[in-house]
Motif scaffolding. Structure first.
Motif, short mmCIF file in Angstrom:
data_model
loop_
_atom_site.label_atom_id
_atom_site.label_comp_id
_atom_site.label_asym_id
_atom_site.label_seq_id
_atom_site.Cartn_x
_atom_site.Cartn_y
_atom_site.Cartn_z
N ALA A 35 6.42 26.79 -13.11
CA ALA A 35 6.16 27.94 -12.23
C ALA A 35 5.49 27.50 -10.93
N ALA A 36 4.56 26.54 -11.03
CA ALA A 36 3.90 26.03 -9.82
C ALA A 36 4.91 25.31 -8.93
N LEU A 37 5.81 24.55 -9.54
CA LEU A 37 6.84 23.87 -8.75
C LEU A 37 7.77 24.86 -8.07
N LEU A 38 8.08 25.95 -8.76
CA LEU A 38 8.97 26.96 -8.18
C LEU A 38 8.40 27.56 -6.90
N GLN A 39 7.08 27.51 -6.75
CA GLN A 39 6.44 28.03 -5.54
C GLN A 39 6.69 27.12 -4.33
N ILE A 40 6.91 25.83 -4.59
CA ILE A 40 7.09 24.88 -3.47
C ILE A 40 8.49 24.29 -3.40
N ILE A 41 9.20 24.34 -4.52
CA ILE A 41 10.59 23.85 -4.55
C ILE A 41 11.48 25.05 -4.83
N LYS A 42 12.32 25.38 -3.93
CA LYS A 42 13.18 26.56 -4.07
C LYS A 42 14.44 26.19 -4.86
N ARG A 43 14.21 25.97 -6.15
CA ARG A 43 15.28 25.63 -7.09
C ARG A 43 15.17 26.56 -8.29
N SER A 44 16.18 26.54 -9.14
CA SER A 44 16.12 27.35 -10.36
C SER A 44 15.26 26.66 -11.41
N LYS A 45 14.82 27.44 -12.39
CA LYS A 45 14.06 26.87 -13.51
C LYS A 45 14.87 25.78 -14.20
N GLY A 46 16.14 26.05 -14.41
CA GLY A 46 17.02 25.08 -15.07
C GLY A 46 17.18 23.80 -14.28
N SER A 47 17.26 23.93 -12.96
CA SER A 47 17.39 22.75 -12.11
C SER A 47 16.15 21.87 -12.20
N ILE A 48 14.99 22.49 -12.22
CA ILE A 48 13.74 21.73 -12.33
C ILE A 48 13.66 21.06 -13.70
N GLU A 49 14.02 21.79 -14.74
CA GLU A 49 13.98 21.21 -16.08
C GLU A 49 14.95 20.04 -16.20
N PHE A 50 16.16 20.20 -15.66
CA PHE A 50 17.14 19.12 -15.70
C PHE A 50 16.64 17.89 -14.96
N LYS A 51 15.98 18.09 -13.83
CA LYS A 51 15.45 16.95 -13.06
C LYS A 51 14.35 16.25 -13.86
N HIS A 52 13.51 17.02 -14.55
CA HIS A 52 12.50 16.40 -15.42
C HIS A 52 13.18 15.57 -16.50
N GLN A 53 14.29 16.06 -17.05
CA GLN A 53 15.01 15.31 -18.07
C GLN A 53 15.65 14.04 -17.48
N ASN A 54 16.07 14.10 -16.22
CA ASN A 54 16.58 12.90 -15.55
C ASN A 54 15.49 11.85 -15.41
N ILE A 55 14.28 12.28 -15.10
CA ILE A 55 13.15 11.35 -14.99
C ILE A 55 12.89 10.71 -16.35
N SER A 56 12.95 11.51 -17.41
CA SER A 56 12.78 10.97 -18.76
C SER A 56 13.85 9.92 -19.05
N ALA A 57 15.07 10.14 -18.60
CA ALA A 57 16.15 9.19 -18.83
C ALA A 57 15.86 7.86 -18.15
N VAL A 58 15.36 7.91 -16.92
CA VAL A 58 15.02 6.68 -16.20
C VAL A 58 13.93 5.92 -16.95
N LEU A 59 12.90 6.64 -17.36
CA LEU A 59 11.80 5.99 -18.09
C LEU A 59 12.29 5.43 -19.42
N SER A 60 13.16 6.16 -20.09
CA SER A 60 13.72 5.69 -21.36
C SER A 60 14.48 4.38 -21.18
N ARG A 61 15.30 4.33 -20.16
CA ARG A 61 16.06 3.09 -19.88
C ARG A 61 15.14 1.92 -19.58
N MET A 62 13.98 2.22 -19.02
CA MET A 62 13.01 1.17 -18.71
C MET A 62 12.10 0.88 -19.91
N GLU A 63 12.38 1.56 -21.02
CA GLU A 63 11.60 1.43 -22.25
C GLU A 63 10.13 1.79 -22.03
#
Length: 75
Positions: A35-63
């Motif tokens: 909700a705090a991100l939605l105030q500064i990033i004009k994206r959908s909730k789903g878009s923000i969640e998907f981007k967080h999951q992308n970050i998790s993927a990068v970290l996962s690949r880096m173990e």
């Protein structure tokens, strides 16, 4: 629409703030963070969640640890 550099910086900072809390076993609320991100990033909730999951993927690949509630989505 592509994410701007500023949007990416905001979401990465938010992700690592949550990850730090999780690693320290401090309770936090992902919905409040989103909700705090939605105030500064004009994206959908789903878009923000998907981007967080992308970050998790990068970290996962880096173990590296990632937020357990954001299962890696490789894109």
């Amino acid at each position: 629409m592509d994410w701007s550099q500023q949007e990416v910086q905001f979401i990465i900072a938010d992700y690592f703030a949550m990850l730090e809390l999780e690693l320290e076993n401090i309770k936090y609320n992902k919905s409040e963070h989103r909700a705090a991100l939605l105030q500064i990033i004009k994206r959908s909730k789903g878009s923000i969640e998907f981007k967080h999951q992308n970050i998790s993927a990068v970290l996962s690949r880096m173990e590296l640890p990632f937020i357990s509630g954001y299962k890696p989505k490789f894109n």
